[in-house]
Design an enzyme around this catalytic site. Structure first.
Site, short mmCIF file in Angstrom:
data_model
loop_
_atom_site.label_atom_id
_atom_site.label_comp_id
_atom_site.label_asym_id
_atom_site.label_seq_id
_atom_site.Cartn_x
_atom_site.Cartn_y
_atom_site.Cartn_z
N ARG A 2 -0.75 -11.13 97.04
CA ARG A 2 -0.43 -12.32 97.51
C ARG A 2 0.90 -12.59 97.82
O ARG A 2 1.15 -12.53 98.78
CB ARG A 2 -0.91 -13.39 96.65
CG ARG A 2 -1.05 -14.90 97.03
CD ARG A 2 -0.01 -15.53 97.07
NE ARG A 2 0.78 -15.94 95.80
CZ ARG A 2 2.19 -16.18 95.79
NH1 ARG A 2 2.65 -16.67 96.87
NH2 ARG A 2 2.52 -16.37 94.70
N ASP A 3 1.73 -12.59 96.56
CA ASP A 3 3.08 -12.83 97.05
C ASP A 3 4.02 -11.63 97.65
O ASP A 3 4.71 -11.81 98.67
CB ASP A 3 3.93 -13.31 95.69
CG ASP A 3 5.24 -14.03 95.95
OD1 ASP A 3 5.67 -14.10 97.05
OD2 ASP A 3 5.86 -14.41 94.75
N HIS A 29 8.31 -15.90 86.80
CA HIS A 29 8.30 -15.46 88.08
C HIS A 29 9.50 -15.28 88.92
O HIS A 29 10.05 -15.93 89.63
CB HIS A 29 7.18 -16.35 88.82
CG HIS A 29 6.69 -16.16 90.21
ND1 HIS A 29 5.62 -15.51 90.55
CD2 HIS A 29 7.59 -16.18 91.20
CE1 HIS A 29 5.74 -15.40 91.95
NE2 HIS A 29 6.77 -15.66 92.44
N HIS A 39 12.04 -13.22 91.30
CA HIS A 39 12.47 -12.44 92.49
C HIS A 39 13.89 -11.53 92.20
O HIS A 39 14.45 -11.98 91.56
CB HIS A 39 12.38 -13.20 93.81
CG HIS A 39 11.15 -13.57 94.17
ND1 HIS A 39 10.28 -13.16 95.21
CD2 HIS A 39 10.46 -14.64 93.68
CE1 HIS A 39 9.33 -13.69 95.47
NE2 HIS A 39 9.16 -14.66 94.50
N CYS A 68 9.46 -14.41 100.38
CA CYS A 68 8.78 -15.72 100.77
C CYS A 68 8.97 -16.33 102.03
O CYS A 68 10.03 -16.42 102.58
CB CYS A 68 9.37 -16.90 99.54
SG CYS A 68 8.83 -18.57 99.86
N ASN A 93 9.09 -9.96 94.45
CA ASN A 93 9.05 -10.25 92.93
C ASN A 93 9.66 -8.85 92.39
O ASN A 93 9.61 -7.82 92.89
CB ASN A 93 7.71 -10.33 92.33
CG ASN A 93 7.17 -11.62 92.65
OD1 ASN A 93 5.98 -11.57 93.39
ND2 ASN A 93 7.65 -12.65 92.11
#
Ligand SMILES: CC(C)(COP(=O)([O-])OP(=O)([O-])OC[C@H]1O[C@@H](n2cnc3c(N)ncnc32)[C@H](O)[C@@H]1OP(=O)([O-])[O-])[C@@H](O)C(=O)NCCC(=O)NCCSC(=O)C[C@@](C)(O)CC(=O)[O-]
Length: 302
Positions: A15-16, A208, A210, A241, A250
């Site tokens: 996803r990310d 979370h 990055h 993002c 991430n």
């Protein structure tokens, strides 16, 4: 505080990791294979898809097909992002095991990311929470920009604490604290966590981070020392993002695992298999592998 004895890794790469991939749409088959490979590594929590508007995030437009295509392993949670009721309904239909709502500590970022204010986002989540509760689906909450915002700059830790508390009170089982653009440093991470943990118990929080400025591992070390026991990460450091220009992915899951192994912390994940998966997806997407550990270990041993 001391380090936790076990840490749960929440794998973000499908996803990310993929939502911001430039160029052609990534084939659904590649996403499905990535998720299946990740589950074979022993990861138990995988954010597999995102039920957001495909106009906003085209790479996630095949979320239902991805969820339908994966080989579900017993004991593995396949999660999905759901910004609103439309997303939740699709996620339920696709049999997501759990869902996540997302807001931010910065008004400007929230507006760019989900086209509303922080207060409006929380209002939008209320029916999502209610419906998910009736459907027996757990909801995770994300707070973005916890250590800085690409539009407003500095973010007050007290504001992070307020949004995190609101999401917890709404019924989120866990709040994941996103350093969306990776600008944090260990001291900043500790100060932010100190403020948030006054409002939300530390065992309900996740990190979370990055890695834009190369600080994510150091920041993680700082918050693990304070008792954080859930870490979001992305194999090969995939990602970015769409509403945070210049943000890198991430922290790489391989690098997190190497750190945790060095600290004697259990995760149940196979490092070599994860490295192989990171090399595979990097090759498949013709992308640089962002994991230092994977690069140090050389090419894959499949
Ligand atoms: C929230 C909205 C939908 C508001 O977008 P909007 O334009 O204000 O919403 P709307 O209700 O007016 O709908 C506009 C169109 O989207 C459709 N639509 C509406 N909802 C959905 C849905 N769920 N699924 C599919 N379609 C949807 C809706 O049907 C309509 O279609 P049209 O009539 O124009 O054909 C939009 O802003 C959006 O999708 N944003 C997603 C942004 C996003 O995914 N960002 C990345 C994830 S967050 C992140 O990465 C940070 C995180 C979590 O990793 C933590 C960190 O690192 O900090």
């Amino acid at each position: 505080m001391s380090f936790p004895t076990t840490v749960r890794i929440f794998e973000m790469s499908p996803r990310d990791g993929l939502q911001n991939e430039p160029g052609e749409l990534i084939p659904t088959t590649v996403k499905v294979e990535l998720i299946n490979r990740l589950s074979q590594c022993g990861l138990t929590h995988i954010e597999a898809a995102s039920f957001v508007s495909p106009k906003w995030v085209p790479q996630m437009g095949d979320a239902s097909d991805v969820m339908a295509g994966i080989s579900r392993q017993p004991g593995v949670i396949y999660a999905a992002l759901t910004p609103n009721m439309k997303g939740l309904e699709a996620a339920i239909e696709a049999k997501a095991d759990e869902v996540a709502v997302f807001s931010a500590a910065s008004e400007a970022f929230t507006r760019k990311n989900i086209n509303c204010s922080i207060a409006e986002s929380l209002e939008r989540f209320a029916p999502v929470m209610e419906t998910a509760r009736h459907a027996g689906i757990r909801v995770r909450g994300y707070v973005s920009t916890v250590m800085g915002c690409p539009y407003q700059g500095e973010v007050d830790p007290q504001q992070v604490a307020r949004v995190a508390k609101a999401m917890l009170e709404m019924g989120c089982y866990e709040i994941s604290l996103g350093d969306t653009i990776g600008v944090g440093t260990p001291l900043k991470a500790k100060r932010m966590l100190e403020a948030v943990s006054k409002e939300v118990p530390i065992d309900r929080l996740a990190a979370h981070f990055h890695d834009t400025y190369g600080q994510a591992i150091a920041n993680l070390y700082a918050v693990l020392e304070e008792g954080i026991a859930v870490v979001d990460a992305s194999v090969a450091g995939l990602g970015g993002c769409p509403y945070a220009k210049g943000a890198s992915g991430n922290v790489a899951t391989e690098d997190v695992l190497y750190l945790l192994q060095g600290l004697g912390i259990e995760t149940g994940t196979d490092l070599q298999q994860l490295i192989n998966t990171g090399h595979w997806i990097s090759r498949t997407l013709s992308r640089h592998n962002g994991s230092k550990v994977a690069l140090a270990r050389g090419d894959c041993h499949e």
